[in-house]
Design an enzyme around this catalytic site. Structure first.
Site, PDB file in Angstrom:
ATOM      1  N   PHE A 151      33.689  46.274  39.490  1.00 47.12           N
ATOM      2  CA  PHE A 151      33.556  47.511  38.720  1.00 47.12           C
ATOM      3  C   PHE A 151      32.111  47.917  38.476  1.00 47.12           C
ATOM      4  CE2 PHE A 151      33.213  44.323  35.320  1.00 47.12           C
ATOM      5  CZ  PHE A 151      32.153  44.828  34.573  1.00 47.12           C
ATOM      6  N   LYS A 175      39.269  47.985  49.089  1.00 45.89           N
ATOM      7  CA  LYS A 175      40.060  47.832  47.861  1.00 45.89           C
ATOM      8  C   LYS A 175      39.133  48.025  46.673  1.00 45.89           C
ATOM      9  CE  LYS A 175      40.991  45.300  44.858  1.00 45.89           C
ATOM     10  NZ  LYS A 175      40.822  45.494  43.348  1.00 45.89           N
ATOM     11  N   GLU A 178      40.251  48.942  39.941  1.00 48.93           N
ATOM     12  CA  GLU A 178      41.099  49.891  39.239  1.00 48.93           C
ATOM     13  C   GLU A 178      40.413  50.476  38.003  1.00 48.93           C
ATOM     14  OE1 GLU A 178      42.164  45.742  37.714  1.00 48.93           O
ATOM     15  OE2 GLU A 178      41.524  46.711  39.577  1.00 48.93           O
ATOM     16  N   SER A 228      33.424  37.999  40.348  1.00 51.02           N
ATOM     17  CA  SER A 228      33.290  36.767  39.569  1.00 51.02           C
ATOM     18  C   SER A 228      33.526  35.542  40.442  1.00 51.02           C
ATOM     19  CB  SER A 228      34.271  36.766  38.398  1.00 51.02           C
ATOM     20  OG  SER A 228      35.606  36.678  38.873  1.00 51.02           O
ATOM     21  N   CYS A 283      24.978  41.512  38.457  1.00 45.30           N
ATOM     22  CA  CYS A 283      24.921  40.117  38.886  1.00 45.30           C
ATOM     23  C   CYS A 283      23.481  39.665  39.090  1.00 45.30           C
ATOM     24  CB  CYS A 283      25.730  39.900  40.160  1.00 45.30           C
ATOM     25  SG  CYS A 283      25.054  40.741  41.604  1.00 45.30           S
ATOM     26  N   GLU A 382      28.118  32.955  32.660  1.00 43.43           N
ATOM     27  CA  GLU A 382      27.718  34.337  32.915  1.00 43.43           C
ATOM     28  C   GLU A 382      28.425  35.225  31.900  1.00 43.43           C
ATOM     29  OE1 GLU A 382      27.146  37.334  36.681  1.00 43.43           O
ATOM     30  OE2 GLU A 382      29.023  36.202  36.589  1.00 43.43           O
TER      31      GLU A 382
END
Length: 499
Positions: A151, A175, A178, A228, A283, A382
């Site tokens: 995201f 993909k 969402e 992740s 990240c 994290e």
């Protein structure tokens, strides 16, 4: 306000999902639902894969120069629609408008790299490797490739993947998350507007059901993932077990070492942008500052506190805002729980941003911890939010060991005026991307992005030549024509020594 219902893009057409699960898409600054989409089922995803597979036969035969022409047109369309794309990112992610525009620009750099795909696909040729024998190699497309994206970068991370794969002659199933699908769907529309044939890029929005279809479908040859570590490790093992080539770029805990000789004001400014930009949802965000010497730590914290306290926090449509909200209520609550854990474990909370949670939306202010130790969860995990930890060490060697001992090895930086220290650090740190007086050392498009240790599964970095290698398969041809054939059978491998 009416809610816009989004659709997936398969074979160039907008289609509804059939999973039965409706995903609510929020504006994180208001906490309100702005769009909805019915998620892609395994059936929808399978259809996208099958259409990609049919399209591959023709697309793989299109000359690279023609593919490059489409990338040139795509680049121009991205430039034309940058503000529109950035607006979609900011609406659904919450990052500032300037940050969103910067993201679009960094993604477009990869498209620019792909306009030179002819050069990147050049092969090697060796004449007369033996008597009348020549050898050369080709890089040929894999087939159907897929990308599973997070995201936090709705434009940049997808553009790390599909432009390279498509320019190399593959077809692609994307993909999207969402939580932030609108920008990725719009980018897909622009790709078709640039002249990409239907079926070459198919874009779906879904959850684990869609992911598992990608991982298990035998038509998919290669899978790219950014997200992740727990999910990335699953994707790597599941995809590999199904004979797919997998690159999975995962979690991080990025350290920035500040040496006593560093320019402290320059260092603190760099830290502010790197720790709190995009609300820490990067990240490559700096989440740990390793201060060498107590004097360095004291002076740095003295400089950081007023800057963090003065951060302008709010909605992206306010041009004065420097930091927006985090992505969701769940993320906000998770970050607060880490702050509470840090306090309980004995860290010294110098700046507490929790008062921002009282605002409408999913806000949390910048937080600063001092005297953090390596056994605390705010150090090991994290957090993916605007929480900065300062760890104090006495020597450079202690600082280097601290970085190397962490399970993640994504990005790191050192701030120093000493070239010898910087050179030793860049040579000996066990991290994939290293900055010297640069806090967020994200490689530009012609280089490749990727970490070490548990920050990367599959061993392949993304975009640049590493991306070209990942999305192609090597074929080596050894040939001899009749004039070079000598009579009689031979029972050994020929080599350059055979004359």
């Amino acid at each position: 306000m009416s809610i816009n219902h989004l659709k997936h893009i398969i074979n160039g057409e907008k289609v509804s999902g059939t999973s039965g699960r409706i995903f609510d898409i929020y504006n994180p600054a208001s906490g309100k639902i702005i769009r909805k989409i019915e998620g892609a089922s395994s059936k929808d995803t399978k259809k996208a894969i099958e259409i990609s597979n049919v399209a591959f036969k023709e697309w793989s035969q299109v000359p690279p120069s023609k593919r490059a022409q489409i990338m040139f047109k795509y680049r121009e369309l991205i430039i034309k629609h940058t503000d529109e794309l950035a607006e979609l990112i900011s609406q659904e992610h919450g990052k500032t408008f300037s940050d969103a525009k910067g993201e679009v620009g960094r993604g477009m750099e990869v498209v620019e790299y792909c306009t030179a795909i002819n050069n990147h696909l050049k092969s090697d040729f060796s004449a007369d490797v033996s008597n009348g024998i020549d050898s050369h190699n080709l890089r040929q497309p894999m087939g159907v490739c897929a990308g599973i994206v997070p995201f936090n970068f709705p434009a940049m991370v997808p553009m790390w993947m599909y432009p390279v794969a498509i320019a190399c002659g593959n077809t692609f199933v994307l993909k999207l998350s969402e939580k932030v699908p609108s920008c990725g769907l719009r980018l897909t529309e622009l790709m078709h507007e640039a002249g990409l044939p239907n079926g070459v890029l198919n874009t779906v929005v879904g959850d684990k059901e869609a992911v598992d279809e990608i991982l298990h479908n035998s038509l998919v040859r290669a899978v790219s993932f950014v997200g992740s570590t727990n999910v990335g490790e699953y994707i790597y093992h599941e995809g590999s077990n199904n004979n797919k080539r997998v690159q999975a770029l995962c979690g991080a805990k990025n350290h920035m070492i500040v040496m006593p000789d560093a320019d402290l004001e320059q260092s603190s400014d760099a830290i502010i942008g790197a720790a709190f930009g995009s609300a820490g949802e990067r990240c490559m965000a700096i989440s740990v500052v390793v201060a060498v010497g107590d004097e360095t730590a004291d002076r740095l914290i003295e400089s950081l506190i007023p800057k963090i306290n003065s951060l302008k926090i709010g909605s992206y449509n306010d041009p004065e805002v420097e930091m927006g909200p985090v992505i969701s209520k769940a993320s906000q609550e998770k970050i607060v729980s880490y702050i509470e854990s840090g306090i309980k474990q004995g860290a010294d909370l110098k700046v507490d941003g929790r008062s921002e949670t009282e605002k409408e939306g999913f806000f949390i202010g910048g937080c600063l911890f001092d005297n953090v130790t390596s056994d605390m969860s705010i150090y090991t995990d994290e957090i993916f939010g605007p929480v900065l930890s300062v760890v104090r060490v006495s020597t450079y060697d202690e600082a280097l060991k601290l970085v190397n001992d962490h399970e993640y090895g994504n990005g790191t930086a050192i701030f120093t005026r000493d070239g010898d220290t910087a050179r030793h650090f860049t040579s000996n740190v066990q991290v994939g991307m290293v900055g010297v007086n640069i806090p967020i050392p994200v490689p530009v498009a012609m280089h490749s992005f990727g970490g070490w240790k548990r920050s990367l599964f599959g061993g392949s970095s993304i975009h640049g030549m590493e991306g070209v290698r990942f999305y192609t398969q090597l074929k080596t041809i050894t040939s001899r024509w009749p004039s070079g054939i000598r009579k009689g059978a031979q029972f050994h491998f020929e080599s350059g020594k055979d004359v």
